[in-house]
Write an enzyme that holds these catalytic residues in place. Structure first.
Site, PDB file in Angstrom:
ATOM      1  N   HIS A 161     -24.349   0.022 -50.148  1.00 44.47           N
ATOM      2  CA  HIS A 161     -24.113  -1.417 -50.211  1.00 44.47           C
ATOM      3  C   HIS A 161     -25.132  -2.068 -49.296  1.00 44.47           C
ATOM      4  CE1 HIS A 161     -19.794  -0.267 -51.414  1.00 44.47           C
ATOM      5  NE2 HIS A 161     -20.511  -0.559 -52.491  1.00 44.47           N
ATOM      6  N   GLU A 164     -24.634  -3.545 -45.776  1.00 43.96           N
ATOM      7  CA  GLU A 164     -23.940  -2.739 -44.758  1.00 43.96           C
ATOM      8  C   GLU A 164     -25.010  -1.985 -43.982  1.00 43.96           C
ATOM      9  OE1 GLU A 164     -20.906  -0.711 -47.013  1.00 43.96           O
ATOM     10  OE2 GLU A 164     -20.161  -2.612 -47.804  1.00 43.96           O
ATOM     11  N   GLU A 354     -16.733   4.227 -42.437  1.00 45.15           N
ATOM     12  CA  GLU A 354     -16.899   2.775 -42.309  1.00 45.15           C
ATOM     13  C   GLU A 354     -17.131   2.483 -40.830  1.00 45.15           C
ATOM     14  OE1 GLU A 354     -16.546   0.491 -44.834  1.00 45.15           O
ATOM     15  OE2 GLU A 354     -15.709   1.713 -46.456  1.00 45.15           O
TER      16      GLU A 354
END
Ligand code: ZN
Length: 560
Positions: A161, A164, A354
């Site tokens: 992504h 990110e 994450e």
């Protein structure tokens, strides 16, 4: 206006949200929205429409391209727009201090410089091109980097992504740490010596350098240049091919590359939350869990627990998680994610990490994220040391055998592994327990071996596989056969050989260990019979191997 709207906009804030969304979709073909769903948990159809980014209680954050947004509007759910983060081109940058984002050309230069300055440890590999013609780059880091060694292959990949960006810089810094620490830092040296490490800092360069004439990251977005979410674009074990639309260039390149790598352990870095997410993303745990879920949980906890020691209070420890880790679908289910693709179809073990609640954060904060995560990033790679390691070879020739390695009654959903056809090396990562491993390969007797696995220890298990009874081609003159099996009273053979000479008859166990020399005789070429006494005190299944000037001939034999 490319969107056809048929929603009633009663409230003014709804009107404002819609205008904001449409404006963003017009200028950047991507919008991030937040909305509430009726009950806890995400309705399945929503992840088919939008690219879900985070779920917390009833609140859902998701991305949409114009087509996805059009479908979302038909649900008539109130939403608000989360504006994209835009940062001006910095006047000064400090790449050396790792508190700046590199421009695209600086990135290419850095990746090249890693190889140039450490030619014995690092090799730069282009796996392919993005839709927008940018490079998808990997570095390989290992001692003897030019060779294919029998070492566990591990892979880190970040920023599928494009917005990110923390993991992108952390990966670059990790590469630098591995290369400059080699020979000085014992942990780094051991990692580089004993593993084949692959790092792909930027899996979606078009998203990261979106709308960037300067080549700096100022306006990144999630999707690739065709407006696809690359982490919804892989084959899915539950719903099959192409759940997130046609395969994108980036996905095809990544699939082809990972298929040749055959990493035993990998991780995929993202932002928007702070948590370690383990498989499956597609199946709810009430439906299916990975057979090695305990192992996934333990390595996830090791990552997060170490982060908790060095990060600030609350970092990587959301209240809805299990101390910083979560089952993927338990958080929210997606299809077409890379983690499940790797774990199911490539028989790998991939988690999604994450790194930060904030996407594209102020680059001044990047050294903090490094400090919170650097030990975990190194320790996670060490997980590949553990479990069961060994070589599978042909018991007679010593040649490598590409075997399937399965734990019956345990393995499912692609959790079995394979030994490498080039060197026979395999790694099976497992939680502590005693296991029965079965090795199977075409043309060989299956082998079942009990093995004990301990936490944070490596169990070595080499397996020599015995060929099944040699097939005798129709025109072959080379043949040995047992007259009766199981034999009674004596071992009687009939044979047909084309070359006379000394022939040896040796019994092997099914695991390839020679146990009994039965006899050694001189035979003239031609046909004949011969007989040996039965070996005393031996029962069970063995393999009889006859070796002579014409080669080896093997057959299974059952001794009562
Ligand atoms: Zn992401």
């Amino acid at each position: 206006m490319l969107l056809v709207l048929n929603v009633r906009m009663s409230a003014q804030d709804r009107d404002t949200s819609l205008r904001q969304a449409l404006s963003l979709l017009e200028t950047r073909n991507e919008v991030c929205i937040e909305f509430e769903v009726p009950g806890p948990g995400l309705p399945e159809h929503l992840s088919g429409i939008l690219s879900i980014d985070a779920v917390k209680g009833n609140s859902v954050r998701a991305y949409a391209n114009p087509q996805q947004f059009r479908e979302f509007l038909t649900l008539d759910l109130p939403f608000r727009v989360i504006p994209p983060v835009i940062r001006p081109v910095p006047e000064t940058k400090s790449l050396a201090a790792w508190e700046s984002y590199p421009s695209y050309s600086e990135y290419l230069d850095m990746m090249q410089a890693f190889e140039t300055s450490h030619p014995n440890l690092c090799r730069l590999v282009k796996a392919g091109k993005s839709v927008g013609n940018r490079d998808i780059l990997f570095v390989k880091i290992s001692d003897h980097v030019e060779e294919k060694e029998a070492e566990p292959v591990v892979l880190y990949s970040s920023t599928m992504h494009g917005n990110e960006t923390v993991g992108y810089v952390l990966m670059l810094r990790l590469i630098d740490t591995l290369l400059t620490g080699y020979g000085h830092d014992p942990q780094v040296t051991a990692l580089v010596d004993s593993l084949e490490i692959w790092i792909n800092p930027l899996a979606n360069p078009d998203g990261t350098y979106y709308n960037s004439p300067s080549g700096e990251i100022t306006n990144p977005r999630r999707y690739n240049d065709n407006d696809f979410d690359l982490n919804r674009n892989f084959p899915d074990p539950r719903v099959g091919e192409n759940p997130g639309g046609p395969y994108q260039e980036e996905t095809l390149a990544m699939m082809a590359f990972m298929d040749t790598l055959k990493a035993c352990l990998s991780a995929n870095f993202h932002e928007g939350a702070e948590v370690v997410n383990y498989p499956w993303d597609t199946w709810y745990p009430s439906v299916k869990v990975h057979p090695d879920q305990l192992w996934f949980q333990s390595i996830g906890h090791e990552y997060a627990d170490t982060v908790h020691l060095y990060g600030p209070e609350g970092y990587m420890n959301p209240s809805w998680s299990d101390n910083g880790i979560t089952n993927g679908a338990e958080w929210y289910s997606i299809t077409g994610g890379r983690q499940d693709y790797v774990t199911y179809f490539l028989h790998g073990r991939e988690v999604t990490i994450e790194l930060s609640n904030t996407k594209f954060p102020d680059p001044a904060t990047l050294p903090l994220y490094w400090e919170y995560n650097r030990r975990s990033l190194l320790n996670y790679l060490e997980q590949a040391y553990f479990g069961v390691h060994g070589f599978v070879t042909d018991a007679f020739t010593g040649d490598p055998v590409a075997a399937q390695i399965t734990i019956p009654g345990h393995d499912s959903l692609g959790s079995h592994v394979f030994s490498d056809s080039l060197n026979g090396f395999y790694v099976r990562l497992l939680p502590e327990d005693s296991w029965d491993m079965v090795f199977t390969a075409g043309g060989y007797e299956p082998v079942e071996i009990p093995v004990q696995v301990w936490n944070r220890q490596q169990t070595r298990l080499d397996v020599r596989m015995v060929p099944v009874q040699s097939p005798s081609p129709p025109d072959s003159t080379f043949f040995f056969g047992l007259v009766e099996n199981p034999p009674r009273g004596a071992l009687r053979f009939e044979y047909h050989i084309g070359k006379g000479g000394i022939y040896r008859f040796i019994l092997y166990t099914l695991t390839g260990r020679p146990v009994q020399m039965v006899g050694e005789v001189f035979l003239e070429n031609g046909e004949g019979d011969l007989e040996f006494p039965l070996p005393p005190d031996m029962t069970g299944m063995y393999v009889m191997v006859v070796s002579g000037p014409e080669g080896n001939f093997s057959m299974k034999i059952f001794l009562k």
